[in-house]
Motif scaffolding. Structure first.
Motif, short mmCIF file in Angstrom:
data_model
loop_
_atom_site.label_atom_id
_atom_site.label_comp_id
_atom_site.label_asym_id
_atom_site.label_seq_id
_atom_site.Cartn_x
_atom_site.Cartn_y
_atom_site.Cartn_z
N ASP A 77 0.83 -1.21 0.00
CA ASP A 77 0.00 0.00 0.00
C ASP A 77 0.86 1.26 0.00
OD1 ASP A 77 -2.53 1.31 0.08
OD2 ASP A 77 -2.14 1.76 2.20
N ASP A 78 2.05 1.19 0.58
CA ASP A 78 2.92 2.37 0.70
C ASP A 78 3.80 2.61 -0.51
OD1 ASP A 78 1.93 2.96 3.14
OD2 ASP A 78 3.59 2.13 4.29
N ARG A 79 3.75 1.76 -1.51
CA ARG A 79 4.63 1.94 -2.66
C ARG A 79 4.23 3.19 -3.44
NH1 ARG A 79 2.32 -3.06 -6.09
NH2 ARG A 79 0.36 -2.08 -6.64
N PRO A 80 5.19 3.83 -4.11
CA PRO A 80 4.86 5.05 -4.85
C PRO A 80 4.01 4.73 -6.08
CG PRO A 80 7.15 4.43 -5.20
CD PRO A 80 6.59 3.51 -4.16
N VAL A 81 3.16 5.67 -6.43
CA VAL A 81 2.30 5.50 -7.60
C VAL A 81 3.12 5.88 -8.84
CG1 VAL A 81 0.18 6.31 -8.71
CG2 VAL A 81 0.28 6.07 -6.22
N PRO A 82 3.19 5.02 -9.84
CA PRO A 82 3.98 5.35 -11.02
C PRO A 82 3.34 6.49 -11.81
CG PRO A 82 2.84 3.26 -11.33
CD PRO A 82 2.61 3.68 -9.92
N GLY A 83 4.18 7.33 -12.42
CA GLY A 83 3.69 8.41 -13.24
C GLY A 83 3.17 9.60 -12.46
N GLY A 84 3.59 9.72 -11.23
CA GLY A 84 3.12 10.83 -10.41
C GLY A 84 3.76 12.15 -10.84
N THR A 85 3.24 13.25 -10.37
CA THR A 85 3.74 14.58 -10.69
C THR A 85 4.92 14.91 -9.79
OG1 THR A 85 1.52 15.26 -11.26
CG2 THR A 85 3.11 17.01 -10.86
N GLN A 86 5.98 15.48 -10.41
CA GLN A 86 7.13 15.92 -9.64
C GLN A 86 7.20 17.43 -9.70
OE1 GLN A 86 10.61 14.00 -11.12
NE2 GLN A 86 10.12 12.05 -10.19
N THR A 87 7.50 18.06 -8.60
CA THR A 87 7.59 19.51 -8.53
C THR A 87 9.02 19.89 -8.20
OG1 THR A 87 5.33 19.62 -7.71
CG2 THR A 87 6.69 21.58 -7.39
N PHE A 88 9.58 20.80 -9.01
CA PHE A 88 10.93 21.30 -8.77
C PHE A 88 10.82 22.77 -8.39
CE2 PHE A 88 11.57 17.84 -11.78
CZ PHE A 88 12.54 17.10 -11.12
N VAL A 89 11.57 23.20 -7.40
CA VAL A 89 11.57 24.60 -6.96
C VAL A 89 12.97 25.15 -7.20
CG1 VAL A 89 11.29 26.15 -5.00
CG2 VAL A 89 9.83 24.14 -5.23
N ARG A 90 13.04 26.25 -7.94
CA ARG A 90 14.32 26.90 -8.20
C ARG A 90 14.26 28.32 -7.68
NH1 ARG A 90 15.99 26.40 -14.36
NH2 ARG A 90 14.36 27.97 -14.40
N THR A 91 15.37 28.78 -7.17
CA THR A 91 15.47 30.17 -6.75
C THR A 91 16.31 30.89 -7.79
OG1 THR A 91 15.36 29.52 -4.45
CG2 THR A 91 16.22 31.72 -4.91
N LEU A 92 15.75 31.93 -8.39
CA LEU A 92 16.46 32.67 -9.42
C LEU A 92 17.21 33.83 -8.79
CD1 LEU A 92 13.65 32.81 -12.15
CD2 LEU A 92 15.59 31.24 -11.99
N GLU A 93 18.46 33.97 -9.17
CA GLU A 93 19.28 35.08 -8.70
C GLU A 93 18.93 36.31 -9.53
OE1 GLU A 93 21.60 35.05 -6.24
OE2 GLU A 93 21.11 32.97 -5.76
N PRO A 94 18.84 37.49 -8.94
CA PRO A 94 18.57 38.69 -9.74
C PRO A 94 19.75 39.04 -10.64
CG PRO A 94 18.88 39.27 -7.45
CD PRO A 94 18.94 37.76 -7.53
#
Length: 66
Positions: free
Chosen positions: A43-60
Motif C-alpha cells: 500500500d505504501d509503494r509510490p504511484v507510477p507516473g506521479g507529478t514531480q515539482t521542482f523549486v528553483r530560486t532565481l538570482e537577480p
C-alpha cells in the motif's frame, strides 16, 4: 487344545494437547503479522507516473546604469 485369549491392549499414553494448540496459535499469529506487513508495504509503494515539482530560486540579474 487351548487357545490363549488376546493379550490385553495397552492404553495409549495421554498426550497433552496444549503444546500443539499453542504452536498452532503462534504460527497463525506470525502468518497474520506477515500478511499485514506485506499489505502495508504494498500500500505504501509510490504511484507510477506521479507529478514531480521542482523549486528553483532565481538570482537577480545585475542592473545596468542608465
Amino acid at each position: 487344545m487351548t487357545v490363549d485369549p488376546l493379550p490385553p491392549r495397552r492404553r495409549p499414553a495421554r498426550r497433552r494437547r496444549w503444546p500443539r494448540v499453542l504452536v498452532a496459535v503462534l504460527a497463525a499469529l506470525v502468518l497474520f503479522g506477515l500478511g499485514v506487513a506485506l499489505g502495508l508495504a504494498l500500500d505504501d509503494r509510490p504511484v507510477p507516473g506521479g507529478t514531480q515539482t521542482f523549486v528553483r530560486t532565481l538570482e537577480p540579474l545585475p542592473q545596468r546604469a542608465p
